[in-house]
Design a protein around this motif. Sequence first.
Motif, mmCIF file in Angstrom:
data_model
loop_
_atom_site.group_PDB
_atom_site.id
_atom_site.type_symbol
_atom_site.label_atom_id
_atom_site.label_comp_id
_atom_site.label_asym_id
_atom_site.label_seq_id
_atom_site.Cartn_x
_atom_site.Cartn_y
_atom_site.Cartn_z
ATOM 1 N N GLY A 13 0.790 -1.367 -0.063
ATOM 2 C CA GLY A 13 -0.397 -0.082 0.346
ATOM 3 C C GLY A 13 0.580 0.995 -0.377
ATOM 4 N N PHE A 14 1.690 1.388 -0.630
ATOM 5 C CA PHE A 14 3.040 2.603 -0.038
ATOM 6 C C PHE A 14 3.480 2.756 -1.669
ATOM 7 N N ARG A 15 2.827 3.715 -2.360
ATOM 8 C CA ARG A 15 3.407 4.029 -3.680
ATOM 9 C C ARG A 15 4.941 4.792 -3.769
ATOM 10 N N VAL A 16 5.862 4.187 -4.842
ATOM 11 C CA VAL A 16 7.218 4.528 -5.011
ATOM 12 C C VAL A 16 7.165 5.179 -6.565
ATOM 13 N N ASP A 17 7.571 5.898 -6.729
ATOM 14 C CA ASP A 17 7.447 6.552 -8.112
ATOM 15 C C ASP A 17 8.766 6.768 -8.885
ATOM 16 N N LEU A 18 9.091 6.002 -9.027
ATOM 17 C CA LEU A 18 11.105 5.803 -9.473
ATOM 18 C C LEU A 18 10.730 5.741 -10.962
ATOM 19 N N ARG A 19 11.862 7.271 -10.979
ATOM 20 C CA ARG A 19 12.353 7.866 -12.196
ATOM 21 C C ARG A 19 14.045 7.631 -12.368
ATOM 22 N N SER A 20 14.017 6.932 -13.514
ATOM 23 C CA SER A 20 15.930 6.385 -13.570
ATOM 24 C C SER A 20 15.665 6.588 -15.191
ATOM 25 N N ASP A 21 16.973 6.635 -15.296
ATOM 26 C CA ASP A 21 17.671 7.135 -16.682
ATOM 27 C C ASP A 21 18.793 5.987 -16.808
ATOM 28 N N LEU A 22 19.465 5.588 -16.449
ATOM 29 C CA LEU A 22 20.144 4.136 -16.000
ATOM 30 C C LEU A 22 20.079 3.359 -17.634
ATOM 31 N N PRO A 23 21.533 2.781 -17.825
ATOM 32 C CA PRO A 23 21.369 2.195 -18.592
ATOM 33 C C PRO A 23 20.605 0.597 -18.195
ATOM 34 N N ALA A 24 20.432 -0.565 -18.723
ATOM 35 C CA ALA A 24 19.916 -1.537 -18.304
ATOM 36 C C ALA A 24 20.934 -2.365 -17.424
ATOM 37 N N GLY A 25 21.005 -3.264 -16.731
ATOM 38 C CA GLY A 25 21.896 -4.283 -16.413
ATOM 39 C C GLY A 25 23.241 -3.926 -15.629
ATOM 40 N N MET A 26 23.363 -2.811 -15.185
ATOM 41 C CA MET A 26 24.065 -2.268 -14.441
ATOM 42 C C MET A 26 24.376 -2.653 -12.789
ATOM 43 N N SER A 27 25.601 -3.580 -12.884
ATOM 44 C CA SER A 27 25.532 -4.090 -11.149
ATOM 45 C C SER A 27 26.930 -3.970 -10.862
ATOM 46 N N GLY A 28 27.632 -4.485 -10.500
ATOM 47 C CA GLY A 28 28.875 -4.279 -9.559
ATOM 48 C C GLY A 28 28.194 -3.425 -7.769
ATOM 49 N N PRO A 29 29.978 -3.438 -7.230
ATOM 50 C CA PRO A 29 29.616 -2.273 -6.316
ATOM 51 C C PRO A 29 29.354 -0.934 -6.060
ATOM 52 N N ILE A 30 28.740 -0.102 -6.979
ATOM 53 C CA ILE A 30 28.469 1.028 -6.716
ATOM 54 C C ILE A 30 26.878 0.867 -6.724
ATOM 55 N N ALA A 31 26.409 -0.267 -7.715
ATOM 56 C CA ALA A 31 24.682 -0.533 -7.980
ATOM 57 C C ALA A 31 24.306 -1.216 -6.807
ATOM 58 N N TRP A 32 25.320 -1.902 -5.527
ATOM 59 C CA TRP A 32 24.952 -2.625 -4.799
ATOM 60 C C TRP A 32 25.070 -1.736 -3.714
ATOM 61 N N ALA A 33 25.754 -0.666 -4.162
ATOM 62 C CA ALA A 33 25.769 0.094 -2.858
ATOM 63 C C ALA A 33 24.516 1.541 -2.515
ATOM 64 N N ALA A 34 23.711 1.830 -4.469
ATOM 65 C CA ALA A 34 22.790 3.015 -3.964
ATOM 66 C C ALA A 34 21.224 1.560 -4.366
ATOM 67 N N TYR A 35 21.215 0.358 -3.707
ATOM 68 C CA TYR A 35 20.392 -0.247 -3.856
ATOM 69 C C TYR A 35 19.801 -0.498 -2.654
ATOM 70 N N GLY A 36 20.839 -0.597 -1.553
ATOM 71 C CA GLY A 36 20.633 -0.653 -0.086
ATOM 72 C C GLY A 36 20.712 0.752 0.036
ATOM 73 N N ILE A 37 21.510 2.001 -0.352
ATOM 74 C CA ILE A 37 20.898 3.083 -0.040
ATOM 75 C C ILE A 37 19.040 2.879 -0.565
ATOM 76 N N ALA A 38 18.923 3.251 -1.456
ATOM 77 C CA ALA A 38 17.516 3.975 -1.640
ATOM 78 C C ALA A 38 16.330 2.266 -0.912
ATOM 79 N N SER A 39 17.024 1.336 -0.697
ATOM 80 C CA SER A 39 15.973 0.054 -0.272
ATOM 81 C C SER A 39 15.877 1.105 1.527
ATOM 82 N N GLU A 40 16.534 0.791 2.182
ATOM 83 C CA GLU A 40 16.294 1.302 3.546
ATOM 84 C C GLU A 40 16.087 2.652 3.538
#
Length: 562
Positions: free
Chosen positions: A454-481
């Motif tokens: 029941g909580f809406r998240v409006d995602l606005r991203s212009d990143l290329p698909a498939g971005m992974s690695g340490p920077i992606a892990w850090a960004a996801y962890g920050i966004a999730s928290e």
Amino acid sequence: MKDTVTTTGSAGTGAPVPAAVVAVVSWLLAVAAVVVFVAARPALDSDQLFFLVDVVGAAVYGTVAGVILARRIHAVPILLAVASIGVGVAAMSYSWTQLALVRPELPVGFLGPLQNTTWIPGTLALFLVVPWLVRDRPADPAVRAGIGVGVLTIAWFFWARTFTDIADIWFVGPVVAVGFLTSGHVEWRRRHASAGERSGTGWLALGSALMTASYIPLAVPDVPWMLTPLLHLATQAFYVYGDGVDPARAVRILGRHFAGADSPDLLLGELAAGIGTALRLESVEVRRGGDVIARWGTATGPVEEVPVGNGDATLAVTAPPGESLGARSRRALTELATVVDAGLVVLRSAEDLENARRRLTEVRLEERRTIRRELHDGLGPSLAGVRLGLQGARNLVTTDPDAAAGLVDELLRELDRQVDGVRELSRSLLPPVLDELGLTAALDELVITHARAGFRVDLRSDLPAGMSGPIAWAAYGIASEAVINARRHSGADECTVRVAAEGDVLALDIVDDGRGLATDARIGVGTQSMRERAREVGGTVGIEPGDPCGVVVRARLPWSES
């Protein structure tokens, strides 16, 4: 080389521009190697003494080469420049390969093997060729023959070590033999030449002999290999300074102290001991921020200080009782301060690495405590309640089927809530889709997960698909928290997640329009976790009030599309 030792050949005007280029390039290589090494965060061990030797060598020989080359164009400063840039490239190659181990997306290519080759010509020339060139008269046939033998020995060592698999003794042995022949010739000159030509040759002979001896452990199994890098560090002070007294005593002291050095702290202390011995001082202290971090000897007389690096550290020395420091000693101390500064860079890097590891351990432990609390205080009691409810439904199923059915429906809703909670907890620890499909796909899944609750998240991203690695892990962890915090504490029904590449920075903003930051809010494990994730990859996280309300979490992480 010291000022009073002249070199053979015609004196000419110096080359200030090439001199500056050599010094700057050598220092840039040394500093860049240390920065990349710190970014790689490898486990510190005794094998990295060779890396320390290369970093210090680039700084020391680059500085000395620049000073001499600015005064005169000659083979000696040119060979010193070759040595400084060679060991600098070797240090950079080593640190880059260490970084590539933790960041597999980084290319290694031709840079990897350079750590084993680029140091050879210049480093061997320091004690196989340079001692023949340090003289104040034209070279005679014997000297020219010595130079030729030294050059051939370097070429043989390079070819045999790089392109063959013969035993080490066959290419290290000639280096040791020719090196001792060279140092013996310098010692002979010290004993038989005129007083003017003898100046400084004692330390030159000692430095050449020590550098030669440092290669013996590479071919003799029973000799500790650590002596090779440690003796290299010791001889750098001798190549900067000149004449001294009682070299045998200096060798005994340096050998005794360097043999036990196995950490940056101890190496810095032994460097202080080497300076004290070389300059015949009473005491040497390396001070930083008002604290003494390395000490040799005991001060009883007036203390003289020499700035080190950018001025946050000093080299404090005292002369023996009844003596004073002359202009020559002060000049040598100023030159040796660059060696100490390089040692401080390595020490600071080791301290920063240890502090980062400690902070990371604390955050990880707190995260584990949070997970344990969620399981123990939330999921555990809830499952126990479901079990009791099922037992009650079982008792009612024959006597009151409608009540039993209602109870089962309520238990199903409770199970759904707990399943959502477990999923939310697990996904905050990095979901599998992040590795499989990249950051954008993981954020899309994060949107869906919170929408179910029941909580809406409006995602606005212009990143290329498939971005992974340490920077992606850090960004996801920050966004999730940050999204979890907005859902739990903001009082809002939605938040916005914006992620974009801005030059060499990955910009991540999480914005809600809720009640905002409480005046008495304290930093919790979630905030610490976000900041630590950013710090791990060299980025930053800021939390600030929104306009006109709510909270904005801003993360800026280093980013490269390549």
